[in-house]
Design a protein around this motif. Sequence first.
Motif, mmCIF file in Angstrom:
data_model
loop_
_atom_site.group_PDB
_atom_site.id
_atom_site.type_symbol
_atom_site.label_atom_id
_atom_site.label_comp_id
_atom_site.label_asym_id
_atom_site.label_seq_id
_atom_site.Cartn_x
_atom_site.Cartn_y
_atom_site.Cartn_z
ATOM 1 N N GLU A 1 0.833 -1.210 0.000
ATOM 2 C CA GLU A 1 0.000 0.000 0.000
ATOM 3 C C GLU A 1 0.866 1.258 0.000
ATOM 4 O OE1 GLU A 1 -3.478 0.182 2.423
ATOM 5 O OE2 GLU A 1 -3.794 -1.975 2.372
ATOM 6 N N LEU A 2 1.713 1.338 -1.013
ATOM 7 C CA LEU A 2 2.597 2.492 -1.173
ATOM 8 C C LEU A 2 1.814 3.801 -1.195
ATOM 9 C CD1 LEU A 2 5.506 3.553 -1.887
ATOM 10 C CD2 LEU A 2 4.820 3.338 -4.284
ATOM 11 N N ASN A 3 0.586 3.765 -1.725
ATOM 12 C CA ASN A 3 -0.216 4.985 -1.823
ATOM 13 C C ASN A 3 -0.631 5.540 -0.460
ATOM 14 O OD1 ASN A 3 -1.732 2.383 -2.327
ATOM 15 N ND2 ASN A 3 -3.480 3.678 -1.838
ATOM 16 N N SER A 4 -0.352 4.803 0.636
ATOM 17 C CA SER A 4 -0.646 5.290 1.982
ATOM 18 C C SER A 4 0.559 5.983 2.620
ATOM 19 C CB SER A 4 -1.100 4.132 2.884
ATOM 20 O OG SER A 4 -2.282 3.553 2.400
ATOM 21 N N MET A 5 1.715 5.901 1.971
ATOM 22 C CA MET A 5 2.923 6.543 2.498
ATOM 23 C C MET A 5 2.906 8.044 2.182
ATOM 24 S SD MET A 5 6.941 5.792 1.529
ATOM 25 C CE MET A 5 6.954 4.092 2.092
ATOM 26 N N SER A 6 3.348 8.875 3.123
ATOM 27 C CA SER A 6 3.343 10.320 2.901
ATOM 28 C C SER A 6 4.277 10.687 1.751
ATOM 29 C CB SER A 6 3.783 11.060 4.167
ATOM 30 O OG SER A 6 5.180 10.920 4.363
ATOM 31 N N LEU A 7 3.964 11.790 1.076
ATOM 32 C CA LEU A 7 4.793 12.230 -0.053
ATOM 33 C C LEU A 7 6.198 12.606 0.415
ATOM 34 C CD1 LEU A 7 2.217 14.392 -2.058
ATOM 35 C CD2 LEU A 7 2.897 12.016 -2.457
ATOM 36 N N GLU A 8 6.313 13.123 1.639
ATOM 37 C CA GLU A 8 7.630 13.485 2.167
ATOM 38 C C GLU A 8 8.522 12.254 2.295
ATOM 39 O OE1 GLU A 8 9.681 15.474 6.154
ATOM 40 O OE2 GLU A 8 7.510 15.247 6.038
ATOM 41 N N LEU A 9 7.959 11.176 2.833
ATOM 42 C CA LEU A 9 8.742 9.951 2.975
ATOM 43 C C LEU A 9 8.984 9.308 1.613
ATOM 44 C CD1 LEU A 9 10.168 8.203 4.980
ATOM 45 C CD2 LEU A 9 8.026 7.025 5.476
ATOM 46 N N GLN A 10 8.038 9.459 0.690
ATOM 47 C CA GLN A 10 8.246 8.948 -0.669
ATOM 48 C C GLN A 10 9.445 9.615 -1.336
ATOM 49 O OE1 GLN A 10 4.870 8.680 -3.341
ATOM 50 N NE2 GLN A 10 3.459 8.215 -1.660
ATOM 51 N N SER A 11 9.648 10.920 -1.069
ATOM 52 C CA SER A 11 10.796 11.616 -1.669
ATOM 53 C C SER A 11 12.111 11.046 -1.139
ATOM 54 C CB SER A 11 10.714 13.121 -1.390
ATOM 55 O OG SER A 11 10.908 13.391 -0.014
ATOM 56 N N LYS A 12 12.143 10.644 0.136
ATOM 57 C CA LYS A 12 13.349 10.029 0.708
ATOM 58 C C LYS A 12 13.554 8.626 0.132
ATOM 59 C CE LYS A 12 12.990 12.672 4.991
ATOM 60 N NZ LYS A 12 12.808 12.645 6.456
ATOM 61 N N LEU A 13 12.452 7.930 -0.083
ATOM 62 C CA LEU A 13 12.534 6.586 -0.663
ATOM 63 C C LEU A 13 13.012 6.655 -2.109
ATOM 64 C CD1 LEU A 13 11.941 3.553 -0.270
ATOM 65 C CD2 LEU A 13 9.618 4.002 -1.068
#
Length: 309
Positions: free
Chosen positions: A191-203
């Motif tokens: 459920e990647l779509n539940s991760m915050s955009l801020e943490l997605q940028s780090k990922l």
Amino acid sequence: EKDRHISIQTIKSGKPIIKKTILYYSHNNKLVNSLCSAFPLYNQGQVEGVIHFSLNLQISQRLIEQYECQPHQQIDRRRLDDRPPIHTFDSLIGENPQFKNAVTYAKSNSRTDFSALIWAETGCGKELFAQSMHHASARRKNPYIPINCAAIPDNLLEATLFGTSKGAFTGAIEKAGILEYAQGGTVLLDELNSMSLELQSKLLRVVQEKKIRRVGALHEIPIDVKFIATCNIPPSQALEKNKIRLDLFYRLAVAVIEIPPLRQRKSDIPLLCRYFLNRWTGQTNHSGVEISEEVYDMFQGYPWPGNVR
């Protein structure tokens, strides 16, 4: 107004405040990082109170670490790697052409180190596919670690993925994250779509550079991990609603695998029925149980909102 305690804000607005990060100093002048939620209590349409939940993230982390360090909880990695796989491609049951195409794409991707994105409704078997892909790959003897992005608060998720460095926050210790532990293996971002955009940028940077930095650390650590991500809404919808960063999507969706919902492959229902019935009779020693045609007719007419699960 925003400086008021969230319980007061909730009483004033009548609306819940969920998973808000609050930093404060305790009586002995220590910085505390907490995750708070407040819910209004209604009586005949009027707010008469509030219920407040507060999770001290440092204490929570220490309790988890203490539990993990118990002798009965220690894991021998060699024994872990020698365990038989839970799910393989043989576990995926279906003859529907759409379903078989999804299996074919998954098998092709498992022969590479390219990232993959699996999308399907809840209950269609996204994690079964991901496990099967790992166990069919050259990485099968290394760890397979699923992360439920929806179930872990962002504050903990970052530390869980990347690890922590001593001094990052009060009570922080040197601890490897999941991406370090998964060296040579596969990480499922469920459920990647539940991760915050801020943490997605780090990922995104991790996926690009193949390096991680523990929370609070200065140096980077190289990693060798294959990423499989899942999404429970169509990718186009996730991008349109800004649930997944476009740049991260293109990094992870090298292969896109779509699993059809059960209502679109009802011809597979008899196969699934036989499988689950055989498993149940094997566990309970009940033999001679059969499914009548009337039940099959009912199953064919049902929309199956929960899918195979």
